[in-house]
Design a protein around this motif. Structure first.
Motif, PDB file in Angstrom:
ATOM      1  N   ALA A  42     -16.755  27.440 -31.763  1.00  9.96           N
ATOM      2  CA  ALA A  42     -15.819  28.568 -31.763  1.00  9.96           C
ATOM      3  C   ALA A  42     -16.148  29.538 -30.635  1.00  9.96           C
ATOM      4  O   ALA A  42     -15.248  30.058 -29.969  1.00  9.96           O
ATOM      5  CB  ALA A  42     -15.856  29.279 -33.110  1.00  9.96           C
ATOM      6  N   LYS A  43     -17.422  29.761 -30.388  1.00  4.02           N
ATOM      7  CA  LYS A  43     -17.825  30.673 -29.314  1.00  4.02           C
ATOM      8  C   LYS A  43     -17.427  30.103 -27.950  1.00  4.02           C
ATOM      9  O   LYS A  43     -16.960  30.841 -27.076  1.00  4.02           O
ATOM     10  CB  LYS A  43     -19.330  30.930 -29.368  1.00  4.02           C
ATOM     11  N   ARG A  44     -17.601  28.789 -27.772  1.00  4.74           N
ATOM     12  CA  ARG A  44     -17.177  28.169 -26.500  1.00  4.74           C
ATOM     13  C   ARG A  44     -15.674  28.295 -26.312  1.00  4.74           C
ATOM     14  O   ARG A  44     -15.203  28.570 -25.206  1.00  4.74           O
ATOM     15  CB  ARG A  44     -17.587  26.693 -26.459  1.00  4.74           C
ATOM     16  N   GLN A  45     -14.899  28.105 -27.382  1.00  6.56           N
ATOM     17  CA  GLN A  45     -13.451  28.268 -27.283  1.00  6.56           C
ATOM     18  C   GLN A  45     -13.093  29.706 -26.924  1.00  6.56           C
ATOM     19  O   GLN A  45     -12.236  29.945 -26.072  1.00  6.56           O
ATOM     20  CB  GLN A  45     -12.777  27.905 -28.605  1.00  6.56           C
ATOM     21  N   TYR A  46     -13.720  30.662 -27.583  1.00 12.19           N
ATOM     22  CA  TYR A  46     -13.445  32.071 -27.315  1.00 12.19           C
ATOM     23  C   TYR A  46     -13.754  32.407 -25.859  1.00 12.19           C
ATOM     24  O   TYR A  46     -12.969  33.073 -25.184  1.00 12.19           O
ATOM     25  CB  TYR A  46     -14.260  32.948 -28.259  1.00 12.19           C
ATOM     26  N   THR A  47     -14.872  31.915 -25.371  1.00 12.93           N
ATOM     27  CA  THR A  47     -15.256  32.162 -23.978  1.00 12.93           C
ATOM     28  C   THR A  47     -14.236  31.547 -23.027  1.00 12.93           C
ATOM     29  O   THR A  47     -13.836  32.173 -22.048  1.00 12.93           O
ATOM     30  CB  THR A  47     -16.656  31.596 -23.701  1.00 12.93           C
ATOM     31  N   TRP A  48     -13.789  30.333 -23.308  1.00 17.73           N
ATOM     32  CA  TRP A  48     -12.799  29.676 -22.458  1.00 17.73           C
ATOM     33  C   TRP A  48     -11.509  30.488 -22.429  1.00 17.73           C
ATOM     34  O   TRP A  48     -10.963  30.746 -21.359  1.00 17.73           O
ATOM     35  CB  TRP A  48     -12.538  28.260 -22.978  1.00 17.73           C
ATOM     36  N   PHE A  49     -11.013  30.903 -23.602  1.00 13.90           N
ATOM     37  CA  PHE A  49      -9.773  31.675 -23.650  1.00 13.90           C
ATOM     38  C   PHE A  49      -9.906  32.999 -22.909  1.00 13.90           C
ATOM     39  O   PHE A  49      -8.980  33.454 -22.249  1.00 13.90           O
ATOM     40  CB  PHE A  49      -9.351  31.950 -25.098  1.00 13.90           C
ATOM     41  N   ARG A  50     -11.068  33.604 -23.018  1.00 14.44           N
ATOM     42  CA  ARG A  50     -11.282  34.892 -22.367  1.00 14.44           C
ATOM     43  C   ARG A  50     -11.187  34.781 -20.851  1.00 14.44           C
ATOM     44  O   ARG A  50     -10.818  35.734 -20.178  1.00 14.44           O
ATOM     45  CB  ARG A  50     -12.666  35.411 -22.765  1.00 14.44           C
ATOM     46  N   HIS A  51     -11.493  33.618 -20.298  1.00 14.36           N
ATOM     47  CA  HIS A  51     -11.481  33.441 -18.846  1.00 14.36           C
ATOM     48  C   HIS A  51     -10.162  32.882 -18.323  1.00 14.36           C
ATOM     49  O   HIS A  51     -10.044  32.577 -17.139  1.00 14.36           O
ATOM     50  CB  HIS A  51     -12.640  32.544 -18.414  1.00 14.36           C
ATOM     51  N   GLN A  52      -9.182  32.729 -19.185  1.00 21.44           N
ATOM     52  CA  GLN A  52      -7.867  32.277 -18.745  1.00 21.44           C
ATOM     53  C   GLN A  52      -7.092  33.471 -18.197  1.00 21.44           C
ATOM     54  O   GLN A  52      -7.516  34.610 -18.286  1.00 21.44           O
ATOM     55  CB  GLN A  52      -7.119  31.617 -19.899  1.00 21.44           C
ATOM     56  N   LEU A  53      -5.924  33.195 -17.654  1.00 20.36           N
ATOM     57  CA  LEU A  53      -5.090  34.273 -17.130  1.00 20.36           C
ATOM     58  C   LEU A  53      -4.795  35.287 -18.228  1.00 20.36           C
ATOM     59  O   LEU A  53      -4.592  34.907 -19.376  1.00 20.36           O
ATOM     60  CB  LEU A  53      -3.771  33.711 -16.611  1.00 20.36           C
ATOM     61  N   PRO A  54      -4.765  36.546 -17.880  1.00 19.15           N
ATOM     62  CA  PRO A  54      -4.404  37.556 -18.883  1.00 19.15           C
ATOM     63  C   PRO A  54      -3.028  37.272 -19.463  1.00 19.15           C
ATOM     64  O   PRO A  54      -2.156  36.723 -18.792  1.00 19.15           O
ATOM     65  CB  PRO A  54      -4.395  38.866 -18.089  1.00 19.15           C
TER      66      PRO A  54
END
Length: 76
Positions: A42-54
């Protein structure tokens, strides 16, 4: 399915339950390990989403003035 393959080992909890069934861990330890693996995933997913386009880049331009301030406040 080969339990050591990447496909099988990528399923959350599968590695831990197989470890328990093979006698490597107690059931309680397998559950604890599975829960930890789930949290890490879940943390890896959250980190990935956070680095996507706003999200502002995805919203159609006609809605920007109305909802952009709300979106930006939730992102920070």
């Amino acid at each position: 399915c080969d339990w050591s393959s990447d496909v099988c080992s990528s399923d959350l909890g599968l590695r831990e339950i197989v470890g328990h069934l093979n006698g490597h861990w107690s059931l309680e330890d397998a559950i604890r390990r599975s829960q930890q693996a789930t949290r890490r995933y879940a943390k890896r997913q959250y980190t990935w989403f956070r680095h996507q386009l706003p999200a502002a880049h995805i919203v159609e331009e006609k809605y920007n003035d109305r909802i952009l301030p709300d979106i930006l406040s939730k992102m920070s």
